[in-house]
Design a protein around this motif. Sequence first.
Motif, mmCIF file in Angstrom:
data_model
loop_
_atom_site.group_PDB
_atom_site.id
_atom_site.type_symbol
_atom_site.label_atom_id
_atom_site.label_comp_id
_atom_site.label_asym_id
_atom_site.label_seq_id
_atom_site.Cartn_x
_atom_site.Cartn_y
_atom_site.Cartn_z
ATOM 1 N N LEU A 61 -0.599 7.844 0.557
ATOM 2 C CA LEU A 61 -0.822 7.045 1.766
ATOM 3 C C LEU A 61 -0.850 5.549 1.420
ATOM 4 C CD1 LEU A 61 -3.539 9.156 3.627
ATOM 5 C CD2 LEU A 61 -1.069 9.126 3.992
ATOM 6 N N ILE A 62 -1.551 5.207 0.319
ATOM 7 C CA ILE A 62 -1.619 3.799 -0.093
ATOM 8 C C ILE A 62 -0.223 3.288 -0.444
ATOM 9 C CG2 ILE A 62 -2.513 2.201 -1.824
ATOM 10 C CD1 ILE A 62 -5.004 3.935 -2.029
ATOM 11 N N ARG B 72 16.408 3.306 3.451
ATOM 12 C CA ARG B 72 15.782 3.298 4.772
ATOM 13 C C ARG B 72 16.729 3.768 5.876
ATOM 14 N NH1 ARG B 72 10.892 0.693 5.532
ATOM 15 N NH2 ARG B 72 11.101 1.566 7.610
ATOM 16 N N LEU C 206 2.653 4.348 0.646
ATOM 17 C CA LEU C 206 3.435 4.176 1.875
ATOM 18 C C LEU C 206 3.091 2.856 2.550
ATOM 19 C CD1 LEU C 206 3.335 7.773 3.388
ATOM 20 C CD2 LEU C 206 5.401 6.464 2.867
ATOM 21 N N ALA C 207 1.790 2.565 2.642
ATOM 22 C CA ALA C 207 1.364 1.319 3.279
ATOM 23 C C ALA C 207 1.899 0.114 2.516
ATOM 24 C CB ALA C 207 -0.160 1.270 3.366
ATOM 25 N N LEU C 208 1.825 0.170 1.180
ATOM 26 C CA LEU C 208 2.221 -0.973 0.355
ATOM 27 C C LEU C 208 3.720 -1.238 0.412
ATOM 28 C CD1 LEU C 208 0.047 -0.573 -2.873
ATOM 29 C CD2 LEU C 208 -0.023 -2.456 -1.228
ATOM 30 N N VAL C 209 4.514 -0.168 0.427
ATOM 31 C CA VAL C 209 5.965 -0.366 0.378
ATOM 32 C C VAL C 209 6.538 -0.578 1.774
ATOM 33 C CG1 VAL C 209 8.147 0.652 -0.338
ATOM 34 C CG2 VAL C 209 6.113 0.969 -1.732
ATOM 35 N N ARG C 210 5.946 0.074 2.779
ATOM 36 C CA ARG C 210 6.545 0.072 4.101
ATOM 37 C C ARG C 210 6.087 -1.051 5.020
ATOM 38 N NH1 ARG C 210 9.106 4.736 5.108
ATOM 39 N NH2 ARG C 210 10.294 5.108 3.242
ATOM 40 N N TYR C 211 4.933 -1.597 4.814
ATOM 41 C CA TYR C 211 4.387 -2.511 5.800
ATOM 42 C C TYR C 211 4.035 -3.845 5.175
ATOM 43 C CZ TYR C 211 3.917 1.733 8.536
ATOM 44 O OH TYR C 211 4.172 2.899 9.196
ATOM 45 N N PHE D 3 1.346 -6.650 5.512
ATOM 46 C CA PHE D 3 0.042 -6.773 6.169
ATOM 47 C C PHE D 3 -0.808 -7.739 5.371
ATOM 48 C CE2 PHE D 3 -0.051 -3.232 3.237
ATOM 49 C CZ PHE D 3 -1.221 -3.440 2.527
ATOM 50 N N ARG D 4 -1.830 -8.253 6.036
ATOM 51 C CA ARG D 4 -2.764 -9.150 5.345
ATOM 52 C C ARG D 4 -3.594 -8.355 4.352
ATOM 53 N NH1 ARG D 4 -3.792 -14.029 8.283
ATOM 54 N NH2 ARG D 4 -5.946 -14.138 7.579
ATOM 55 N N ARG E 115 -2.519 -7.622 1.205
ATOM 56 C CA ARG E 115 -1.665 -6.919 0.239
ATOM 57 C C ARG E 115 -2.068 -7.204 -1.193
ATOM 58 N NH1 ARG E 115 3.330 -4.917 1.383
ATOM 59 N NH2 ARG E 115 4.159 -4.954 -0.707
ATOM 60 N N THR F 247 -5.231 -5.576 -2.195
ATOM 61 C CA THR F 247 -5.011 -4.137 -2.360
ATOM 62 C C THR F 247 -4.372 -3.849 -3.714
ATOM 63 O OG1 THR F 247 -4.629 -4.029 0.009
ATOM 64 C CG2 THR F 247 -3.997 -2.109 -1.277
#
Lengths: 290, 286
Positions: free
Chosen positions: B103-104, B184, B106-111, B113-114, B116, B119
């Motif tokens: 999950l982490i 993608r 996915l968030a790091l590669v796909r989005y 966000f503030r 980063r 994280t």
Amino acid sequence: MGLGFLHRHRGSTPYLLLAPGMLFLVVFFLVPLGFLAYQSLESGSIDFGYAFTWAWDNYSSAISGYGTQFKRSFVYAGIATAIALLVSYPVAYWIAFRGGRWKNLLLLCIVAPFFVTYLIRTLAWQTILSDNGLVVRTLGSLHLLGVLGQDGHILATGTAVVAGITYNFLPFMALPLYVSLEQIDHTLIEAAEDLYASKLTAFFRVTFPLSLPGVVAGTLLTFIPAAGDFINAQLLGSTTNHMIGNVINSKYNELIDYPAAAAMSFILMAIILALVLIYARAVGSEKLTG
Amino acid sequence: MTSIAAEGRRTRPNALSRAWAFVLRHVLTVYSLLFFLYLMLPIAVVIVFSFNHPAGRFNYTWRGFTWDNWLNWNAVPGIQSAITLSLEIALFASIVATALGTLIALALVRYGFRGRGTTNLIIFLPLSTPEIVLGASLATLFLHSASYGLSIPFGFWTILIAHIMFCISFAVVTVKARLIGFDRHLEEAAMDLGANEWTTFVKVTLPLIAPAILAALLLCFAISVDDFVVTYFNAGNQVTFPIFVWGAARVATPPQINVIGTAIFGIAVTLMLVNVFIQNRRAKQG
């Protein structure tokens, strides 16, 4: 990496994805570091309990009492890291440039020994380095035993501890080296040779600089766990070879002197951090993030 | 370097560069094979001594061949329960850590966000902290938990928490590496064909990153089964297999330890060989 292609959701999706894992790491990694810091400033005894008293002298007495062990940890880790780099660079080079279709199998050979439990591997080195083992006899006949060993032994000397550390952390060195060597564009080396560089010059001016990210990653991944290790010193060394990890372990688990162990842990981390920063400055910080 | 000197070098390679070429061609190969021998040496010792018939309590000198240790692999008191505990912990820890880590990643590669950078830092830190510090700090948390009215006794759960903690970062790194090289367009195609985000994830993304998830699972499992230091600080009176070996090393080393070591090695190498074989076949087909 450009972020332009990323979905720029205004919504909360990324945070929802991050939340469970990051929460876990905050509660069970960051918060404990805070507790350790708090504990390092406590004073008292096992019998009467420990209380927070801003006891900074835990730090000063850790350094004055165990300076030798601190120094030994970094010397052993430094020597082991240097040997690991020298020993595994040629092999990583060989696999990356000459491995061909055997690459995956050869990488497997590098990783495979490390699927034998760490402690069992180290116990096997006890057997290999023992007084009637192969290594002691070979070194004896080469008249090197006096140089590397002590009173005819290898086991229970610094040499054995460094040998154990070197062996046990080899994949952390070899794999990053391989990854960076494997990514090198071969046409760059050909170009250097077309421009009249000898193979030797091409290696030192093109190949080696391009593999530096791997060298940096490998040395850090080897040095950091090696500096905190206590298993090799415990199983292959004697008390005169004990590293700071041994002291922290015995203070925490045997003597139940938590504040001293906590202070030493922080000093260990601080020295590692300082060395990493110096190293980063020396090789160029952009190499660190690769 | 003048061009004349360089010209000479081009037409007639000097002795040094010819020697270097020879080194690269042959000596390097011989050296690499010797290196692999060195890597395998302790493993060979572990395997050979699993068939030893030791005279005393320690299994350090060769006394003769026997199958007994393999036939009676659980004859040593405590060894079987230690293995069971290690496997249970590794199973749960690798599943939970891989799920959280995926999950982490996915968030790091796909989005975008503030937070980063923060994280990434929090993911990177456990990897660059000595194990002894990870172990001591987590144990300190559990020790202090009582004074906050949240008594967590050392045992199964503290070991499991410790293992999940140090596995997450490895899972993130493994899955992230795969996601970065991800096409993608396949997902966009699915969306264009009317699939919603969830369906796209389940039907397109998940199957494509499945090998990375499997790799992360295996890596976490291997790290967990092998861990001694962090476990030792947080185990209380529970005994995992590495803790069993540690305790044994002080008083006696039964050859059964080598039997288990050899078995774990054998299973891991078989799994990896199957993986290499599948990859090679895919590479040929693809």
